[in-house]
Design an enzyme around this catalytic site. Structure first.
Site, PDB file in Angstrom:
ATOM      1  N   ASP A  31     -20.161  31.389 -21.110  1.00  0.00           N
ATOM      2  CA  ASP A  31     -19.999  31.956 -22.454  1.00  0.00           C
ATOM      3  C   ASP A  31     -20.399  33.432 -22.419  1.00  0.00           C
ATOM      4  O   ASP A  31     -21.513  33.766 -22.030  1.00  0.00           O
ATOM      5  CB  ASP A  31     -20.850  31.171 -23.468  1.00  0.00           C
ATOM      6  N   SER A  71     -16.741  32.247 -30.086  1.00  0.00           N
ATOM      7  CA  SER A  71     -16.658  31.132 -29.134  1.00  0.00           C
ATOM      8  C   SER A  71     -15.787  29.998 -29.658  1.00  0.00           C
ATOM      9  O   SER A  71     -15.199  29.249 -28.880  1.00  0.00           O
ATOM     10  CB  SER A  71     -18.054  30.585 -28.825  1.00  0.00           C
ATOM     11  N   THR A 124     -18.461  25.871 -28.399  1.00  0.00           N
ATOM     12  CA  THR A 124     -17.667  25.604 -27.194  1.00  0.00           C
ATOM     13  C   THR A 124     -17.482  24.109 -26.935  1.00  0.00           C
ATOM     14  O   THR A 124     -16.346  23.629 -26.855  1.00  0.00           O
ATOM     15  CB  THR A 124     -18.261  26.326 -25.965  1.00  0.00           C
ATOM     16  N   GLU A 245     -20.737  24.249 -19.406  1.00  0.00           N
ATOM     17  CA  GLU A 245     -20.882  25.595 -19.974  1.00  0.00           C
ATOM     18  C   GLU A 245     -22.238  26.218 -19.680  1.00  0.00           C
ATOM     19  O   GLU A 245     -23.284  25.605 -19.938  1.00  0.00           O
ATOM     20  CB  GLU A 245     -20.692  25.558 -21.506  1.00  0.00           C
ATOM     21  N   HIS A 254     -26.303  38.826 -26.106  1.00  0.00           N
ATOM     22  CA  HIS A 254     -26.462  39.228 -27.513  1.00  0.00           C
ATOM     23  C   HIS A 254     -27.788  39.975 -27.708  1.00  0.00           C
ATOM     24  O   HIS A 254     -27.872  40.899 -28.502  1.00  0.00           O
ATOM     25  CB  HIS A 254     -26.471  37.998 -28.428  1.00  0.00           C
ATOM     26  N   ASP A 292     -14.979  32.449 -22.528  1.00  0.00           N
ATOM     27  CA  ASP A 292     -14.303  32.457 -23.825  1.00  0.00           C
ATOM     28  C   ASP A 292     -14.111  33.883 -24.347  1.00  0.00           C
ATOM     29  O   ASP A 292     -13.235  34.147 -25.146  1.00  0.00           O
ATOM     30  CB  ASP A 292     -15.069  31.604 -24.843  1.00  0.00           C
ATOM     31  N   HIS A 293     -14.969  34.801 -23.865  1.00  0.00           N
ATOM     32  CA  HIS A 293     -14.925  36.216 -24.269  1.00  0.00           C
ATOM     33  C   HIS A 293     -16.022  36.957 -23.526  1.00  0.00           C
ATOM     34  O   HIS A 293     -16.845  36.329 -22.862  1.00  0.00           O
ATOM     35  CB  HIS A 293     -15.166  36.368 -25.788  1.00  0.00           C
TER      36      HIS A 293
END
Ligand SMILES: [Zn+2]
Length: 356
Positions: A31, A71, A124, A245, A254, A292-293
């Site tokens: 993630d 996500s 997710t 994940e 973050h 996912d990004h």
């Protein structure tokens, strides 16, 4: 006779490889893991797992309604092959429920499971296991799981399975743990007992009320949990699909916390190695690693070639629209090379499962 049998098995394995349809699929999602995040492993860890993949591609991650995805929309694209709006969980922008690759796998009689370090109802995993239009309604998402007969669910989020009186929305949530017991599941609430008892039959391991402790403060790895899942799903003769994940790579990014980010990447690398080791021995398993990004707008801004100490620069505390990597190994791997939209990855996975 034994020689004949070995030859026959070799023939079958070769055939499986030739038609490019894997019996098993392991998809590992980092993630928030963009290309700088992968580069961090490449330049600082000579035993990194990414260098083991013969097929490498790029994935463009934007969602149906935003250049920068979250996500939920990212994982919906991976799980269903369709773009949706940010915050939505495997439901199309027009409200249509999108069938997930896990549901297709179940139709084929395969086992299906997730291993995550977030809550198991986080965006997710929820996109593979459930449906909804608000990722924040984790209790409602978790409530869908017991009816779906998933084989292995490992992660945090125990609190979402306990009885709860939602006075705001005037909704009662019944005890899902006893429902799981009644459906024949073993439910573990500590990693110690999960890893000690090594279950072979279907189980839930809800190892924390919220997300699991970060990689720096856990005494078990994502690879340990992956092995526990593999022990159960490999018992299905028709094969399996697993989604693993590294959820907290995103959380560390973050917060722009480099030490935590590196620890999460190390933990995720171990899980990839575990999946690759299994796939190499098995010969009929597709391993796909992607994200996912991207999170953090990360750059490797300094360091030396003779040391593993890197310094980083962040451009945001949120996500970005930078492309992410796709790494594939095993039957069907070659389909994931080149540049693709993230929803294309989901489409290819479903195609490999269904011939559609
Ligand atoms: Zn995030």
């Amino acid at each position: 006779m034994n020689k004949l049998l070995t030859l026959l098995l070799l023939f079958i394995v070769t055939l499986a490889g030739q038609n490019g349809k894997p019996k098993n699929i392991i998809i590992l999602i980092g993630d928030g893991m963009g290309l700088s995040q992968v580069s961090s492993s490449l330049v600082s860890d000579s035993s990194n797992a990414f260098q083991k993949f013969p097929t490498v591609g790029l994935s463009v991650t934007c969602s149906a309604d935003k250049l920068i995805t979250d996500s939920a929309a990212g994982a919906t694209a991976l799980a269903t092959g369709h773009k949706t709006n940010n915050k939505w969980i495997s439901v199309a922008p027009d409200g249509t429920i999108l069938k997930t690759v896990f549901e297709y796998a179940k139709d084929k009689g395969k086992a299906a499971g997730v291993v995550v370090t977030s809550t198991v109802s986080n965006a997710t995993p929820a996109c593979f296991l459930g449906h909804g239009t608000d990722r924040k309604k984790e209790r409602e998402l978790a409530a869908q799981y017991p009816d779906d007969n998933w084989d292995v669910i490992i992660g945090g989020g125990l609190k979402y399975f306990k009885p709860f009186n939602d006075t705001v929305n005037k909704k009662m949530f019944t005890d899902k743990i006893s429902k799981l017991h009644n459906s024949g599941y073993t439910v573990f609430t500590s990693a110690d007992s999960l890893l000690r008892l090594q279950p072979k039959n279907k189980f839930y391991a809800l190892l924390a009320e919220d997300g699991l402790p970060g990689a720096l403060s856990r005494n078990y790895t994502l690879a340990d949990l992956t092995n526990a899942a593999l022990r159960t799903v490999t018992r299905n003769k028709k094969g399996f699909i697993l989604m693993i994940e590294g959820s907290q790579i995103d959380w560390a990014l973050h917060d722009n916390k480099s030490r935590e980010f590196e620890a999460e990447m190390k933990d995720f690398n171990l899980a990839i190695h575990t999946a690759l080791d299994f796939a190499r021995k098995d010969g009929n398993t597709l391993v796909l690693v992607t994200a996912d990004h991207e999170t953090g707008g990360l750059a490797i801004a300094g360091g030396k070639t003779d040391t593993t100490a890197l310094s980083y620069a962040y451009t945001t505390k949120g996500h970005t629209a930078s492309a992410v990597g796709v790494f594939a190994f095993g039957p069907g791997a070659e389909k994931f090379g080149g540049i693709q939209h993230i929803s294309g990855i989901g489409k290819k996975l479903i195609k490999l499962l269904t011939n559609k």
